[in-house]
Motif scaffolding. Structure first.
Motif, PDB file in Angstrom:
ATOM      1  N   GLU A 111       0.835  -1.210   0.000  1.00  0.00           N
ATOM      2  CA  GLU A 111       0.000   0.000   0.000  1.00  0.00           C
ATOM      3  C   GLU A 111       0.869   1.259   0.000  1.00  0.00           C
ATOM      4  OE1 GLU A 111      -3.327   0.270  -0.341  1.00  0.00           O
ATOM      5  OE2 GLU A 111      -3.385  -1.899  -0.619  1.00  0.00           O
ATOM      6  N   SER A 112       1.946   1.229   0.761  1.00  0.00           N
ATOM      7  CA  SER A 112       2.873   2.365   0.808  1.00  0.00           C
ATOM      8  C   SER A 112       3.565   2.569  -0.539  1.00  0.00           C
ATOM      9  CB  SER A 112       3.906   2.142   1.909  1.00  0.00           C
ATOM     10  OG  SER A 112       4.794   3.213   1.993  1.00  0.00           O
ATOM     11  N   ALA A 113       3.915   1.475  -1.205  1.00  0.00           N
ATOM     12  CA  ALA A 113       4.576   1.559  -2.516  1.00  0.00           C
ATOM     13  C   ALA A 113       3.648   2.193  -3.549  1.00  0.00           C
ATOM     14  CB  ALA A 113       5.023   0.174  -2.972  1.00  0.00           C
ATOM     15  N   LYS A 114       2.368   1.860  -3.471  1.00  0.00           N
ATOM     16  CA  LYS A 114       1.424   2.480  -4.400  1.00  0.00           C
ATOM     17  C   LYS A 114       1.383   3.997  -4.191  1.00  0.00           C
ATOM     18  CE  LYS A 114      -2.318   0.093  -3.638  1.00  0.00           C
ATOM     19  NZ  LYS A 114      -3.633  -0.565  -3.707  1.00  0.00           N
ATOM     20  N   LEU A 115       1.398   4.420  -2.933  1.00  0.00           N
ATOM     21  CA  LEU A 115       1.431   5.864  -2.643  1.00  0.00           C
ATOM     22  C   LEU A 115       2.735   6.495  -3.120  1.00  0.00           C
ATOM     23  CD1 LEU A 115      -0.115   6.100   0.934  1.00  0.00           C
ATOM     24  CD2 LEU A 115      -1.030   7.056  -1.179  1.00  0.00           C
ATOM     25  N   SER A 116       3.838   5.813  -2.845  1.00  0.00           N
ATOM     26  CA  SER A 116       5.146   6.331  -3.270  1.00  0.00           C
ATOM     27  C   SER A 116       5.202   6.500  -4.775  1.00  0.00           C
ATOM     28  CB  SER A 116       6.276   5.397  -2.817  1.00  0.00           C
ATOM     29  OG  SER A 116       6.366   5.366  -1.416  1.00  0.00           O
ATOM     30  N   GLN A 117       4.633   5.534  -5.475  1.00  0.00           N
ATOM     31  CA  GLN A 117       4.631   5.598  -6.942  1.00  0.00           C
ATOM     32  C   GLN A 117       3.724   6.738  -7.423  1.00  0.00           C
ATOM     33  OE1 GLN A 117       3.445   1.903  -8.748  1.00  0.00           O
ATOM     34  NE2 GLN A 117       4.884   2.215 -10.420  1.00  0.00           N
ATOM     35  N   MET A 118       2.567   6.863  -6.804  1.00  0.00           N
ATOM     36  CA  MET A 118       1.627   7.902  -7.203  1.00  0.00           C
ATOM     37  C   MET A 118       2.201   9.311  -6.947  1.00  0.00           C
ATOM     38  SD  MET A 118      -2.284   8.548  -5.869  1.00  0.00           S
ATOM     39  CE  MET A 118      -1.794   9.007  -4.222  1.00  0.00           C
ATOM     40  N   LEU A 119       2.910   9.460  -5.823  1.00  0.00           N
ATOM     41  CA  LEU A 119       3.454  10.765  -5.451  1.00  0.00           C
ATOM     42  C   LEU A 119       4.884  10.982  -5.946  1.00  0.00           C
ATOM     43  CD1 LEU A 119       2.113  10.869  -1.789  1.00  0.00           C
ATOM     44  CD2 LEU A 119       1.170  12.043  -3.792  1.00  0.00           C
ATOM     45  N   ASN A 120       5.429   9.994  -6.674  1.00  0.00           N
ATOM     46  CA  ASN A 120       6.808  10.054  -7.168  1.00  0.00           C
ATOM     47  C   ASN A 120       7.806  10.333  -6.049  1.00  0.00           C
ATOM     48  OD1 ASN A 120       6.247   9.552  -9.909  1.00  0.00           O
ATOM     49  ND2 ASN A 120       5.605  11.672 -10.169  1.00  0.00           N
ATOM     50  N   LEU A 121       7.647   9.632  -4.926  1.00  0.00           N
ATOM     51  CA  LEU A 121       8.569   9.809  -3.802  1.00  0.00           C
ATOM     52  C   LEU A 121       9.926   9.210  -4.151  1.00  0.00           C
ATOM     53  CD1 LEU A 121       6.297   9.009  -0.731  1.00  0.00           C
ATOM     54  CD2 LEU A 121       6.861  11.231  -1.724  1.00  0.00           C
ATOM     55  N   ALA A 122      10.966   9.891  -3.715  1.00  0.00           N
ATOM     56  CA  ALA A 122      12.327   9.445  -4.008  1.00  0.00           C
ATOM     57  C   ALA A 122      13.220   9.784  -2.830  1.00  0.00           C
ATOM     58  CB  ALA A 122      12.836  10.130  -5.276  1.00  0.00           C
ATOM     59  N   THR A 123      14.416   9.220  -2.826  1.00  0.00           N
ATOM     60  CA  THR A 123      15.381   9.530  -1.778  1.00  0.00           C
ATOM     61  C   THR A 123      15.811  10.988  -1.896  1.00  0.00           C
ATOM     62  OG1 THR A 123      17.233   8.783  -3.138  1.00  0.00           O
ATOM     63  CG2 THR A 123      16.225   7.143  -1.676  1.00  0.00           C
ATOM     64  N   ASN A 124      16.385  11.508  -0.835  1.00  0.00           N
ATOM     65  CA  ASN A 124      16.675  12.941  -0.746  1.00  0.00           C
ATOM     66  C   ASN A 124      17.766  13.444  -1.687  1.00  0.00           C
ATOM     67  OD1 ASN A 124      14.768  13.238   1.259  1.00  0.00           O
ATOM     68  ND2 ASN A 124      16.225  12.840   2.893  1.00  0.00           N
ATOM     69  N   ILE A 125      18.837  12.694  -1.829  1.00  0.00           N
ATOM     70  CA  ILE A 125      20.013  13.237  -2.497  1.00  0.00           C
ATOM     71  C   ILE A 125      20.070  12.869  -3.980  1.00  0.00           C
ATOM     72  CG2 ILE A 125      22.546  13.320  -2.473  1.00  0.00           C
ATOM     73  CD1 ILE A 125      22.283  12.667   0.599  1.00  0.00           C
ATOM     74  N   VAL A 126      20.000  11.587  -4.277  1.00  0.00           N
ATOM     75  CA  VAL A 126      20.137  11.162  -5.678  1.00  0.00           C
ATOM     76  C   VAL A 126      18.810  10.798  -6.322  1.00  0.00           C
ATOM     77  CG1 VAL A 126      22.551  10.459  -5.507  1.00  0.00           C
ATOM     78  CG2 VAL A 126      20.749   8.812  -4.993  1.00  0.00           C
ATOM     79  N   LEU A 128      16.544   8.398  -5.902  1.00  0.00           N
ATOM     80  CA  LEU A 128      16.178   7.016  -6.240  1.00  0.00           C
ATOM     81  C   LEU A 128      14.702   6.829  -5.917  1.00  0.00           C
ATOM     82  CD1 LEU A 128      19.134   5.044  -4.593  1.00  0.00           C
ATOM     83  CD2 LEU A 128      18.715   5.309  -7.028  1.00  0.00           C
ATOM     84  N   PRO A 129      13.909   6.288  -6.827  1.00  0.00           N
ATOM     85  CA  PRO A 129      12.485   6.081  -6.542  1.00  0.00           C
ATOM     86  C   PRO A 129      12.297   5.094  -5.382  1.00  0.00           C
ATOM     87  CG  PRO A 129      12.919   5.912  -8.890  1.00  0.00           C
ATOM     88  CD  PRO A 129      14.249   5.946  -8.202  1.00  0.00           C
ATOM     89  N   LYS A 130      11.590   5.526  -4.346  1.00  0.00           N
ATOM     90  CA  LYS A 130      11.382   4.678  -3.173  1.00  0.00           C
ATOM     91  C   LYS A 130      10.527   3.454  -3.502  1.00  0.00           C
ATOM     92  CE  LYS A 130      12.050   7.992   0.509  1.00  0.00           C
ATOM     93  NZ  LYS A 130      11.486   8.602   1.713  1.00  0.00           N
ATOM     94  N   ALA A 131       9.612   3.601  -4.441  1.00  0.00           N
ATOM     95  CA  ALA A 131       8.710   2.495  -4.777  1.00  0.00           C
ATOM     96  C   ALA A 131       9.482   1.257  -5.234  1.00  0.00           C
ATOM     97  CB  ALA A 131       7.710   2.921  -5.846  1.00  0.00           C
TER      98      ALA A 131
END
Length: 170
Positions: A111-126, A128-131
């Protein structure tokens, strides 16, 4: 059928452990490059991101193998006080509860991965897509749950005289 299921589970467990091993090598190399780079005032950009995401793969990559080999912490203070049959059922229950916990982890991270993908969440520096790492974590948690279910089935079919293999219990 059970033999085929065990073979599938063992193959997936081996793959998961291999990915965890690769993750460990990658994180170790990242830390070494970063530390040496810092000595020359040129730290590795994104080392923290690589290390954090690598730890996800290391921890969940080795979890199924840890269970298969009996490496999880267990407290057996009263085990010798209980009848063998009770301990047998406790082993089965522990495997099933563990499978439920890892299935729950997989569902929550899914469920968290779906949110990460929808919101394009990524790591802070480089960035990297969290999903990506969450999907890997879901797969590895499911492999761990599968391994625990297979162990519970094997213990159930072995009868009340059977316990986990001796090398696992020591």
């Amino acid at each position: 059928m059970l033999r085929g299921l065990r073979k599938l589970a063992d193959g997936l467990i081996g793959l998961s452990a291999l990915l965890g091993t690769i993750g460990l090598i990658f994180v170790t190399g990242t830390v070494i490059v970063d530390v040496v780079g810092r000595a020359f005032h040129a730290p590795l950009r994104g080392a923290q991101d690589y290390t954090q995401m690598g730890m996800v793969i290391i921890v969940f990559g080795g979890m199924a193998l840890c269970d298969k080999l009996g490496g999880h912490v267990s407290v057996d203070i009263f085990e010798r006080s209980f009848p063998h049959r009770f301990n047998h059922f406790a082993d089965i229950a522990a495997a099933l509860i563990g499978a439920a916990v890892f299935a729950g982890i997989a569902y929550t991270v899914y469920e968290s991965a779906k949110l990460s993908q929808m919101l394009n969440l990524a790591t802070n520096i480089v960035r990297l897509p969290k999903a990506w790492f969450q999907w890997v974590m879901v797969g590895m948690a499911l492999v761990t749950a599968l391994g625990m279910i297979v162990r519970a089935i094997e213990l159930s079919l072995a009868g009340s005289g059977a316990r986990a293999p001796r090398e696992i219990r020591e």
